[in-house]
Design a protein around this motif. Structure first.
Motif, short mmCIF file in Angstrom:
data_model
loop_
_atom_site.label_atom_id
_atom_site.label_comp_id
_atom_site.label_asym_id
_atom_site.label_seq_id
_atom_site.Cartn_x
_atom_site.Cartn_y
_atom_site.Cartn_z
N ARG A 25 12.86 8.56 -3.53
CA ARG A 25 13.75 9.58 -4.10
C ARG A 25 13.97 10.74 -3.15
NH1 ARG A 25 12.54 14.34 -6.02
NH2 ARG A 25 10.30 13.93 -6.17
N GLN A 26 12.93 11.13 -2.43
CA GLN A 26 12.98 12.31 -1.58
C GLN A 26 13.72 12.02 -0.27
OE1 GLN A 26 10.12 10.92 -2.73
NE2 GLN A 26 8.94 12.44 -3.89
N GLN A 27 14.08 13.10 0.42
CA GLN A 27 14.59 12.95 1.78
C GLN A 27 13.49 12.36 2.65
OE1 GLN A 27 15.81 17.14 2.43
NE2 GLN A 27 17.80 16.30 3.00
N PHE A 40 10.38 -3.25 4.70
CA PHE A 40 10.15 -1.81 4.87
C PHE A 40 11.43 -1.02 4.60
CE2 PHE A 40 9.91 2.03 7.57
CZ PHE A 40 8.88 2.67 6.89
N LEU A 41 12.56 -1.54 5.06
CA LEU A 41 13.82 -0.84 4.81
C LEU A 41 14.13 -0.79 3.32
CD1 LEU A 41 15.85 -2.34 7.77
CD2 LEU A 41 15.05 0.02 7.58
N GLN A 42 13.78 -1.83 2.60
CA GLN A 42 13.95 -1.83 1.15
C GLN A 42 13.05 -0.78 0.50
OE1 GLN A 42 13.25 -5.65 -0.67
NE2 GLN A 42 13.91 -4.98 -2.70
N LEU A 43 11.84 -0.67 1.02
CA LEU A 43 10.92 0.35 0.52
C LEU A 43 11.49 1.75 0.73
CD1 LEU A 43 8.07 1.18 -0.52
CD2 LEU A 43 7.30 1.09 1.86
N LEU A 44 12.05 2.01 1.90
CA LEU A 44 12.65 3.31 2.17
C LEU A 44 13.79 3.62 1.22
CD1 LEU A 44 12.85 3.42 6.09
CD2 LEU A 44 11.18 4.56 4.61
N LEU A 63 3.84 6.02 -2.60
CA LEU A 63 5.16 6.63 -2.69
C LEU A 63 5.68 6.61 -4.11
CD1 LEU A 63 6.66 5.14 0.59
CD2 LEU A 63 6.05 7.53 0.19
N GLY A 64 5.32 5.58 -4.87
CA GLY A 64 5.73 5.53 -6.27
C GLY A 64 5.14 6.68 -7.07
N GLN A 65 3.89 7.02 -6.79
CA GLN A 65 3.26 8.17 -7.46
C GLN A 65 3.90 9.48 -7.01
OE1 GLN A 65 0.68 8.22 -9.72
NE2 GLN A 65 0.73 5.99 -9.86
N LEU A 66 4.23 9.55 -5.74
CA LEU A 66 4.83 10.76 -5.20
C LEU A 66 6.22 11.01 -5.78
CD1 LEU A 66 3.50 12.58 -3.04
CD2 LEU A 66 5.00 11.50 -1.36
N ARG A 74 0.83 -1.21 0.00
CA ARG A 74 0.00 0.00 0.00
C ARG A 74 0.86 1.26 0.00
NH1 ARG A 74 -5.22 0.52 -1.55
NH2 ARG A 74 -6.63 -0.89 -0.46
N LEU A 75 1.87 1.27 0.86
CA LEU A 75 2.75 2.43 0.93
C LEU A 75 3.50 2.64 -0.38
CD1 LEU A 75 4.19 2.00 4.54
CD2 LEU A 75 2.66 3.81 3.76
#
Length: 328
Positions: free
Chosen positions: A208-210, A200-204, A170-173, A165-166
């Motif tokens: 791209r953003q801070q 989750f760490l892989q997702l982070l 985040l991909g759109q963002l 879900r995240l």
């Protein structure tokens, strides 16, 4: 094929929801739990968080944050269902635009723990859900406002959402060049540290953003467990800026020593004390309030004990204001 159930999801599913079971687990004897308060705002506490409470102690600072009391049933003048003015600030499904340059998403009504002082304990989550329609309303609003530089994921707790879900949001963002920061407001690294797993760490790592994560710990005892410290270390190693916001709570952390210990414990885990909130005056939480006449000398005592960078800003959120209001 259904998604694999993770360790943290199993732990959350097994959290304690029955006040009597909480009493039994902690060897609490007496009439200290309010069944009616738990009916109005249900109890929820993970076993990993409960394990840090002292058995037999009704005044344990972690227990007091989650224990339903008859005090919550009292109607107190000045305490209401929307103390920070969330409702007038809703501009799309779950999108709050109060402050210049940033928007906040109430991503979900779910949490891993129900804090009895929560300022959103009465929030109409079912009516304001940005996840429905795959975030379309929220994303459209952010795209249409290029002056927004930071997106804050809040709730409930955004980390109760699955990685899938995240990632969808985040991909759109990531495709919006005007967004330079993503901020998570979350209690899970403290109350359910297993959430900070490899997935989750892989997702982070793909954001791209801070990335800024504002955790929520009110007492040093919350940070004493090895798994909490490991979760915070993993986030720090992943390049996440870690801040803490706490709430000044009667009977939990309303002493100079408690605040000093909290700041020292946070910084030992590479978390910078950020805000110390005066209680938001939400209905049901009046018994937690520490008046400003006590809060100010308390913070002055902290200043005398700690370097400036370890002293959080004492603030209040005032409905309609364009920034947090310093308490001075």
């Amino acid at each position: 094929m259904s998604a694999k159930v993770t360790v943290w999801q199993r732990e959350l599913a097994g959290a304690v929801r029955d006040p009597l079971l909480l009493m039994q687990a902690l060897n609490l004897v007496g009439e200290g739990v309010s069944v009616e308060a738990a009916r109005q705002f249900r109890l929820l506490v993970p076993h990993s968080y409960m394990a840090r409470m002292k058995p037999g102690d009704w005044n344990d600072p972690l227990l007091r944050q989650v224990l339903p009391l008859d005090d919550e049933l009292q109607v107190v003048e000045g305490f209401n269902h929307d103390p920070v003015g969330d409702q007038p600030s809703l501009v799309s499904d779950g999108v709050l635009h109060k402050y210049h340059g940033r928007v906040l998403l109430v991503t979900t009504g779910a949490c891993a723990v129900h804090c009895r002082y929560c300022f959103r304990r009465h929030f109409p989550y079912s009516e304001s859900n940005p996840v429905k329609g795959e975030w379309e309303g929220a994303l459209a609003y952010i795209r249409a406002n290029p002056d927004v530089r930071e997106v804050i994921l809040s709730g409930g707790d955004p980390l109760t959402l699955s990685d899938e879900r995240l990632a969808l949001f985040l991909g759109q963002l990531a495709a919006m060049p005007h967004i330079t920061r993503v901020r998570f407001h979350t209690r899970l690294p403290v109350v359910l540290p297993s959430r900070i797993d490899a997935g989750f760490l892989q997702l982070l790592a793909g954001i791209r953003q801070q990335v800024v994560m504002v955790i929520h710990a009110n007492h040093a005892q919350e940070l004493a467990a090895d798994d909490v410290q490991q979760a915070l270390a993993a986030l720090h190693s992943a390049g996440v800026t870690l801040l803490n916001q706490a709430v000044l709570l009667r009977g939990v952390n309303d002493s100079v020593q408690a605040q000093v210990d909290l700041s020292e414990s946070l910084f030992a885990q590479r978390v910078l004390p950020y805000y110390l909130h005066v209680l938001d005056r939400v209905a049901g939480a009046a018994h937690f309030e520490v008046p400003e006449s006590e809060a100010l000398p308390l913070l002055e005592g902290v200043r005398q004990r700690l370097p400036g960078f370890l002293v959080p800003k004492l603030v209040r959120e005032v409905a309609g204001e364009k920034a947090k209001t310093p308490v001075v």
